[in-house]
Design a protein around this motif. Structure first.
Motif, PDB file in Angstrom:
ATOM      1  N   ARG A   1      49.942  43.227  19.000  1.00  0.00           N
ATOM      2  CA  ARG A   1      48.847  43.236  19.974  1.00  0.00           C
ATOM      3  C   ARG A   1      47.533  43.104  19.213  1.00  0.00           C
ATOM      4  N   HIS A   2      47.038  41.888  19.158  1.00  0.00           N
ATOM      5  CA  HIS A   2      45.878  41.599  18.329  1.00  0.00           C
ATOM      6  C   HIS A   2      44.779  40.914  19.141  1.00  0.00           C
ATOM      7  N   ASP A   3      43.542  41.071  18.684  1.00  0.00           N
ATOM      8  CA  ASP A   3      42.404  40.443  19.347  1.00  0.00           C
ATOM      9  C   ASP A   3      42.409  38.941  19.101  1.00  0.00           C
ATOM     10  N   PRO A   4      42.253  38.125  20.134  1.00  0.00           N
ATOM     11  CA  PRO A   4      42.112  36.682  19.914  1.00  0.00           C
ATOM     12  C   PRO A   4      40.782  36.331  19.261  1.00  0.00           C
TER      13      PRO A   4
ATOM     14  N   LYS B   1      36.817  49.783  22.832  1.00  0.00           N
ATOM     15  CA  LYS B   1      38.148  50.225  23.225  1.00  0.00           C
ATOM     16  C   LYS B   1      39.091  49.038  23.422  1.00  0.00           C
ATOM     17  N   PRO B   2      40.349  49.141  22.930  1.00  0.00           N
ATOM     18  CA  PRO B   2      41.328  48.072  23.174  1.00  0.00           C
ATOM     19  C   PRO B   2      41.934  48.219  24.577  1.00  0.00           C
ATOM     20  N   GLY B   3      42.867  47.318  24.894  1.00  0.00           N
ATOM     21  CA  GLY B   3      43.558  47.410  26.175  1.00  0.00           C
ATOM     22  C   GLY B   3      42.786  46.845  27.337  1.00  0.00           C
ATOM     23  N   ARG B   4      41.747  46.053  27.053  1.00  0.00           N
ATOM     24  CA  ARG B   4      40.953  45.441  28.119  1.00  0.00           C
ATOM     25  C   ARG B   4      41.153  43.923  28.107  1.00  0.00           C
ATOM     26  N   LEU B   5      40.531  43.266  29.054  1.00  0.00           N
ATOM     27  CA  LEU B   5      40.607  41.816  29.153  1.00  0.00           C
ATOM     28  C   LEU B   5      40.041  41.152  27.894  1.00  0.00           C
ATOM     29  N   TYR B   6      40.774  40.190  27.347  1.00  0.00           N
ATOM     30  CA  TYR B   6      40.351  39.347  26.222  1.00  0.00           C
ATOM     31  C   TYR B   6      40.356  40.055  24.863  1.00  0.00           C
ATOM     32  N   VAL B   7      40.880  41.281  24.777  1.00  0.00           N
ATOM     33  CA  VAL B   7      40.961  41.961  23.485  1.00  0.00           C
ATOM     34  C   VAL B   7      42.392  42.442  23.261  1.00  0.00           C
TER      35      VAL B   7
END
Length: 398
Positions: free
Chosen positions: A336-339, A57-63
């Motif tokens: 909004r992208h994953d690092p 799931k997105p919207g969490r810490l570090y993602v």
């Protein structure tokens, strides 16, 4: 004619007996999956699926900061809480779409992305540029949904699948890890199986976020207690189907199992594993082959690894071409992208491994194709409960 047409259908489906077809785009109304071939009688709930979805799931810490609820809706194939043998359709609605962030992408294909290849193949006028459209990693929601069903069905053989982040950028786990540690990594924000490496991973992700850049990583998956003899000669070897499954995941650029590429630097006397008796049964001393020999599972733990490239969407300016005038320009990808896409990729790797194994288990008649017996159902439910509750005491401490 029907058989001929199926050969030329686009590659949106995976599996033979346990077959899935994913659908939907990143910024469309919903994404989802149709799962065909699930035997009747399997208890299946929204909660079962949501449990697996929570780990990608997105919207969490570090993602990714995209705030999707990822609430699955079962549209078909379930009656009175059990599968009917009919195709199961599950959708997950897209509720936090911001297509305006992609207006620049409409004319400037992003380096490292599928933008330009999709334009070349399907035509500019047919290309969905919003969030990458069908090429977006959002598509993998359907894979994880189907993976939840596959994982639960594999409980019949007491087969458990767990994965973790083995390396991120320059940081790599060098310690040995147990299956239980890998299983518990699902509650780490960076999918680390050891606290020591978790802190190093977190530091890298924080630096990437600050710099507008990204990191690649290596995901390792372990299958505990796989059925013996999965795989078929010659082209349907389990290693070949696992490789296809894993390499189909967005951003995956490499695959290996067992010692993998290390074997290319060894002598046969070093790489050949000794056959021994363990607990009265034949086995291998070191499991160098990662549970697969001759393309067949041999009963040892299956161990695979795959490499994820760094997330292609980064804020740092990169050169590209403006399609309106074919002039050189630059693009800084906002959104909004994953690092590090490998973090959420762990859940997708687990799903694709489960889908491959359950399909082969059904082909080998290890798992029933039509209907589960009541004893089978009770066994699956008991084991699934243990799986879901595993590691929960650690959740609050991480």
């Amino acid at each position: 004619m029907k058989k001929l047409l199926s050969i030329f259908m686009p590659g949106n489906s995976f599996g033979k007996l346990f077959k899935i077809t994913t659908f939907g785009e990143s910024h469309g109304p919903a994404v989802g999956v149709v799962i065909d071939g699930v035997p009747a009688g399997l208890p299946l709930s929204v909660e079962d699926i949501s449990f697996e979805l929570s780990f990608r799931k997105p919207g969490r810490l570090y993602v990714s900061g995209r705030r999707e609820k990822d609430e699955p809706e079962i549209l078909s194939g379930i009656f009175n809480g059990r599968t009917t043998g009919a195709p199961i359709t599950v959708i997950v609605r897209n509720t936090d779409v911001m297509s305006s962030l992609y207006e620049e992408v409409r004319y400037k294909p992003r380096p490292g992305h599928a933008d330009l290849p999709y334009i070349m193949k399907y035509g500019y006028e047919n290309w969905d540029y919003r969030g990458g459209g069908r090429a977006s990693a959002r598509e993998t929601v359907g894979r994880v949904v189907a993976g939840a069903v596959a994982k639960k069905l594999l409980m019949l053989t007491d087969t458990w699948i767990a994965a973790h982040l083995r390396s991120l950028g320059p940081e790599e786990l060098t310690e040995e890890v147990s299956f239980e540690e890998v299983l518990c990594s699902k509650y780490s924000p960076v999918r680390a199986s050891k606290k020591s490496i978790e802190e190093k991973f977190e530091a890298l992700v924080k630096s990437a976020l600050q710099e507008g850049d990204s990191y690649g990583g290596i995901v390792e998956a372990i299958v505990k207690n796989p059925p013996i003899g999965l795989g078929d000669p010659v082209f349907d070897k389990i290693k070949a189907d696992l490789a296809k499954a894993i390499m189909s995941i967005p951003a995956v650029v490499g695959f290996e199992y067992g010692l993998g590429f290390k074997m290319s630097k060894m002598r046969g006397s070093e790489a050949n594993d000794e056959i021994i008796k363990k607990d009265g049964k034949l086995g291998w001393r070191y499991n160098y082959a990662g549970g697969i020999l001759g393309g067949l599972t041999n009963g040892e733990n299956i161990i695979i690894r795959c490499a994820f490239k760094p997330t292609s969407s980064i804020r740092k300016p990169q050169k590209t071409i403006d399609l309106r005038n074919l002039q050189e320009t630059t693009i800084s990808v906002i959104g909004r992208h994953d690092p590090a896409v490998a973090i959420r990729g762990v859940a997708v790797v687990e799903a694709m491994v489960a889908l491959t194994l359950v399909d082969h288990a059904m082909r080998s008649d290890i798992i029933p194709k039509v209907k589960l017996k009541e004893d089978d159902v009770n066994l699956i439910q008991e084991r699934w409960k243990r799986y879901v509750n595993a590691c929960k005491p650690m959740e609050g401490s991480r």
